[in-house]
Scaffold this active site. Sequence first.
Site, short mmCIF file in Angstrom:
data_model
loop_
_atom_site.label_atom_id
_atom_site.label_comp_id
_atom_site.label_asym_id
_atom_site.label_seq_id
_atom_site.Cartn_x
_atom_site.Cartn_y
_atom_site.Cartn_z
N CYS A 87 0.76 -1.11 0.03
CA CYS A 87 0.15 -0.08 -0.27
C CYS A 87 0.96 0.85 0.28
CB CYS A 87 -1.07 -0.21 0.87
SG CYS A 87 -2.17 1.13 0.87
N HIS B 25 -3.38 -4.52 0.40
CA HIS B 25 -3.23 -5.80 1.11
C HIS B 25 -2.99 -6.76 1.25
CE1 HIS B 25 -3.37 -1.96 4.43
NE2 HIS B 25 -3.86 -1.45 3.65
N GLU C 30 -1.30 -9.40 2.63
CA GLU C 30 -1.43 -10.00 3.88
C GLU C 30 -2.66 -10.61 4.72
OE1 GLU C 30 -0.83 -7.21 3.21
OE2 GLU C 30 -1.86 -5.05 4.98
N1 GLN Z 1 -2.11 6.61 3.23
C1 GLN Z 1 -2.08 5.73 2.06
C2 GLN Z 1 -3.54 6.29 1.22
O1 GLN Z 1 -4.40 6.31 1.63
C3 GLN Z 1 -1.87 4.14 1.93
C4 GLN Z 1 -2.78 3.95 3.31
C5 GLN Z 1 -2.93 2.57 3.35
O2 GLN Z 1 -0.99 2.36 3.52
N2 GLN Z 1 -3.25 1.69 3.44
O3 GLN Z 1 -3.70 5.97 0.09
#
Ligand code: GLN
Length: 544
Positions: A381, A507, A509
């Site tokens: 992410c 994500h 995971e």
């Molecule tokens: N802050 C970033 C976004 O909102 C990444 C979010 C995250 O890593 N879950 O896109």
Amino acid sequence: MTKFIFVTGGVVSSVGKGIVAASVGRILKARGHRVAILKLDPYINVDPGTMSPYQHGEVYVTDDGAETDLDLGHYERFLGMNVTRASSSSTGQVYEEVIRKERRGDFLGGTIQPIPHITNEIRRRIRLAGQSLDADIVLVEVGGTVGDMEGQPFLEAISQMRYAAPPEDTLSIHVTLLPYIGATKELKTKPTQHSVRELRSFGLQPDVIVTRSDFPVARSLREKISQFCNVDLDAVIALETADSIYEVPLYLDATGIGEIIQRKLHLEEKRSDLDEWRSFVERLRTPESQLRIAIVGKYVELHDAYLSIKEALVHAGVEHHAGLDLQWVHSEDLEVRSPEEVIGDVDGILLCPGFGDRGLEGKIAAVRYARENLIPYLGDCLGMQMLVTEFARNVAGMPGANTTEADPRTPFPVISLLSEQQGVEDLGGTMRLGGFPCRLEPGTRAYEAYGQPLVRERHRHRYEVNNALLPQLQAQGLIASGWSPDGKLVEIVELRDHPWMVGAQFHPEFTSRPNMPNPLFKGFIGAALVYARDHQRTTAGSTA
Ligand code: GLN
């Protein structure tokens, strides 16, 4: 007829109640029962999505887009199934629903009270979780510790359910801690006795007590608990701290808890089949090689903040027969010390998700170090967004490139707000959340890892790769290897001139399971193994 098992905790929190609940679920599933599982969280927040990781640890995201407690991750991993938002209820959600109904006029004329309105809503939610999964056994874990003020309505609701149902339809498991007194070298049962007394004040007599301790528990202590708490001796189960959480289902199964539950709930006696689970644990115990993996994030002093990432690494390690020595690296450390010093000896670098700009430049330093030294890298992410940002700055000639989350005035906004996020004001539950399909480009590392053209992964973010600047990045060797099926959103990127440098906007995971690691984690650890071998060869060669 659906049966209910209630899991409560006593003495202190954080003794592994969620692991016990998930393990019991696994043990029942291994006997062929259809199990649903849910968590009741007494806090007043609607969900943990807006809570600091320091307060709450990781926010686990379900496929249907709920931001939930990290115990749901244990449920999915231990039970090998996807749960839904029905598996997570907080006091905030319960009150929100009751107040919505009150405003609509559903209770016209009535005074709204904890009993029966709040308890009815809690009971409705428990039943709903069972129905949504068509289960014959519903496991209900109550967050917090018996005696907490905010947990009272939940215990009251459970008490009502037990009162209304035949005795063989519900079961209560109480998980407590036996503290160890160093001076006299003994474990104490008194707090457990008090906790059970507190539980009984809600009319809840436990059928099974699971004691957690860091030391072996003598039979005489179990006898004492049995006597003082009116629980059968064989149902006082001592659970010592295990080397790995994955050993707990095997250990608990061996204590006979499965038979006790089947007997008390009048379930058909079925033989347990935990062979697959056992083989996973055996592989976990006997690694053939050892890898050093850096986990770079800003909450690394609190491993719970990246719990699913840690577990996904374990799953991938076991798949490759590799033990993992995890180096938790604070991203701010990389702003004051050189990467050589901090992560100079690792075989792979995982860059964690995150929000805000704290530690971001340290993350960029980690990306650069991985890219220049050809160290396998998985960006998760924000870790993907930083891969793109570093590449833009240092390869594609875009000085000052950034995500607009950190620098709204950057000359090269390579990561910018999702169009659907423009104008969103509420912070809670408004991100791009949950499972979305992703189409993979043939011939890429991502495609190779998944081995199929279309996959589904879970998201939790507001920002995305800015397509306007993408062609410039692609021209220099950034590959967009995963796309939303409509071709509008970049979901995976990787580098052409690097053995394995991949970033995912989702994500990965959250979909990893024991014996079924997420393919990107598996690919990452596979690449780390190759790196470790090559690296040792190089070192051996140069010293010879
Ligand atoms: N802050 C970033 C976004 O909102 C990444 C979010 C995250 O890593 N879950 O896109």
